[in-house]
Every structure is written in C-alpha cells, then in structure tokens.
Design an enzyme around this catalytic site. Sequence first.
Site, PDB file in Angstrom:
ATOM      1  CE  LYS A  78      -6.036  13.990   1.594  1.00 43.50           C
ATOM      2  NZ  LYS A  78      -4.668  13.602   1.324  1.00 43.50           N
ATOM      3  N   GLY A 178       7.518  -1.953   7.802  1.00 44.72           N
ATOM      4  CA  GLY A 178       6.527  -1.920   6.715  1.00 44.72           C
ATOM      5  C   GLY A 178       7.220  -1.970   5.376  1.00 44.72           C
ATOM      6  CB  VAL A 179       8.836  -4.402   3.386  1.00 47.68           C
ATOM      7  CG1 VAL A 179      10.030  -4.005   4.219  1.00 47.68           C
ATOM      8  CG2 VAL A 179       8.237  -5.710   3.886  1.00 47.68           C
ATOM      9  N   GLY A 180       5.827  -2.457   2.228  1.00 51.87           N
ATOM     10  CA  GLY A 180       4.822  -2.425   1.167  1.00 51.87           C
ATOM     11  C   GLY A 180       5.384  -1.725  -0.058  1.00 51.87           C
ATOM     12  CB  VAL A 182       6.876   3.589   0.103  1.00 51.68           C
ATOM     13  CG1 VAL A 182       8.074   4.530   0.237  1.00 51.68           C
ATOM     14  CG2 VAL A 182       5.752   4.290  -0.644  1.00 51.68           C
TER      15      VAL A 182
END
Length: 350
Positions: A78, A178-180, A182
């Site tokens: 990372k 959370g309905v972003g 994904v």
Amino acid sequence: MVVAATRSVPEECIRLEDPKAGLDGYIVIHSTARGPAAGGCRFWTYDTPEAALADAMRLAEGMSYKNASAELPLGGGKSVIRRPAGDFDRKALFEAFGEAVERLGGRYVTAEDVGTTIADMEAIATNTRHVAGRTARPGFAGGDPSPWTALGVFEAMKAAARLRFGGSLAGTTVAVQGVGSVGGRLARLLAEEGAKLVLADIDGARASALADELGAQLASIDTIAGIACDVFAPCALGGALDAATVAGLKAGLVCGAANNQLATPEMAEALASRSILYAPDYVVNAGGIINVAAEYLGESEDQVRGRVLAIGPRTAGILEMAEAEGLTSSAVADREAEAKMRRPEVAETA
Ligand code: NAI
C-alpha cells in the site's frame, strides 16, 4: 483515520520525499511471497509522517491477507501520500509518485484508493507500468470494480444463507446499509433473487429512488442495523459492527461489502456468541481487487468472473471450518490466508 497495530513486520518501507513535487509519504511492501505487492495509493491528510507510515503498514498487511485469500498471484502493499496543506500541482505530484513506483522495478503495483482517481493513475502511468485502475479499454478487464465487488458479495451471501437458513435468499429479508456503487448493485441482484429489501443511506434521495425502483422498504441510518431481518449487509463505511450494534442485531447472518466491518477484533467473538454468522469482509469483498488485478495481470473478463464466483464456495468453506472447529470465521479466514501467503505455489490455481 483509525490506526491499528499490525500483526507482522513488512518486507520493506520506502519513504517518499520530493519537496519540489509536494510528495511526502510511504510505500509499504508487506509481502511479495505470492507475487508483486499490490495495493492502492491513499491520498489523505495525516498530521505526521509517523501516522502516515502506521496507516500504510496496517493497510499493506490487510492487502496481503485479501490478495492471498482471493488466491491472486500477488502479495500485499500500500502507499499513502500526505495531502499537501496549500495549493499544489496534482499531476506533478502523482508523476513523481510514479517515478518512485518505477524505481521499485515491479515489486509494488499501485491503484486507486481513498482520495485518488483515474486521472491520478494516468499521471502515475506516465512514469511506470506498475499501475492499475486506469481508464477502461473495451474488451479488456478493468474499469469500475464495483459491479464485481457486488457480485462477489452476492455469491458469498447466497452460500452463507444456505448454511445459516438452509435455503436460498428468495423470501428472506436483507437490510442493506449504504446503497452506493456496491450496495446499490447488490440490492438489485438481491431483488432479482426474490429477497425482500430494507435500504438505508445518509443520502436519503439515493435510498428512496432505489427503494421505489425495487419495491424496497426504507429505514433510517440509525435503525437499519437493528431492524428485524435475516441478513444485515454493511455496505457503507468501516467499523459498522461495534459492541452496541452487534448487541442490537436481529439478523442471523452478516455479509456485506464494507472494509474493516469489525470495529475491534473482539466483535468476531461477540457475533459468534450471539450465533450470528459473519462472512469475513475481506473474503467476500475481493471482487474489486480481483478486477483491478486482472487489469495488471492481463487477464480476461472470464477469468475475473471465475475468480469472483469462487468467493461463494470459499466463504462457505471458511464458515464450515469455523463451525466444525469452534473458531470464529475471522480467525479461520486469517489462518487460511496466512497459509496461502506461505504457499505461493497455489497462486495459479484459482
Ligand atoms: P460509495 O461511496 O459508492 O457508497 C457508499 C454509500 O454509503 C454512499 O451512498 C453513502 O452515502 C453511504 N453511507 C455513508 N455512511 C453511511 C451511513 N452511516 N449509513 C448509511 N449509508 C451511509 O462506496 P462503495 O464503492 O459502494 O463502497 C462501499 C464499501 O465497500 C466501502 O466500505 C468500501 O471500502 C468497500 N469496498 C468497495 C469496493 C468497490 O469495488 N467499490 C471494493 C471493496 C470494498
């Protein structure tokens, strides 16, 4: 940003320091046992270089587990770059970062993470080919990873539901937090499967538009985790499962896309003690990294699909082992990933 201690020592930490370009950060190569250390570049405000390094170490270790679990021929790494305080030349900064990546000769492969964009990846790519998450090209793997992440979570949820409820997801109630990118796609897949949906999002308009489209119910962001349902799917931010939330869950299964769902490692035991099956986050949400890796490895969309569909049986295997051995699913997932980190020869068998 939460900085937790790591369990192991990384292979290499590279300091990034180029005051002229505004570059200040780290690349951490946690493991190259399975292949090049792959993991995105986080562009974030860190108060000190030490805070940036600690975050990079934690995130790099997490990538080793995720990549090994998904049986990708990749290690874990990372990078983090401290966001400059004042004005800065973003393109020059990421070009300088690309030079640093290139100097590692392919031991580290970067991509997007929090705070970085496709345009940043293109700037990096002017100086190195060890970068994924670039502009999608028709006919090649790559582009938006979210649909693949959603498919992997869906496959994992179907497999886990068979173990927990003895049947399919049809007729079950799934609460999606959370309905972003994904969560929204996951909700569509679940609706097609015949699941009943309850949706919540801090973006209320987004949640209600999707609820209208799918015939779903809405819940507030404060109540979604505690509503009566079969499956709770955390698809917003990390840390959704803290002590209070776990105590209030009515679901029999937790399976969602969010990274780092357990607010503390002890939450794995807390879930198990309430007989709530937990599908480990990094096992089920690997579809995104599988797609990003395919772009770098030159794999086809069929290969991506194969690797993503394998998430279902892999999740079931982990849950079955946990049940048989009296361990938490997180402990088994970590153990299995660690074994794969030690045995890179399994890398090509996905
Ligand atoms: P996104 O930003 O598109 O969607 C997140 C949604 O959650 C947004 O609609 C936002 O309004 C909502 N939200 C934020 N806080 C909330 C809260 N407290 N309660 C309810 N809703 C809330 O992000 P995306 O890409 O869908 O990712 C979702 C999660 O999955 C993140 O944790 C991400 O790290 C993880 N993930 C995503 C991958 C991908 O391919 N996009 C891959 C692997 C993990």
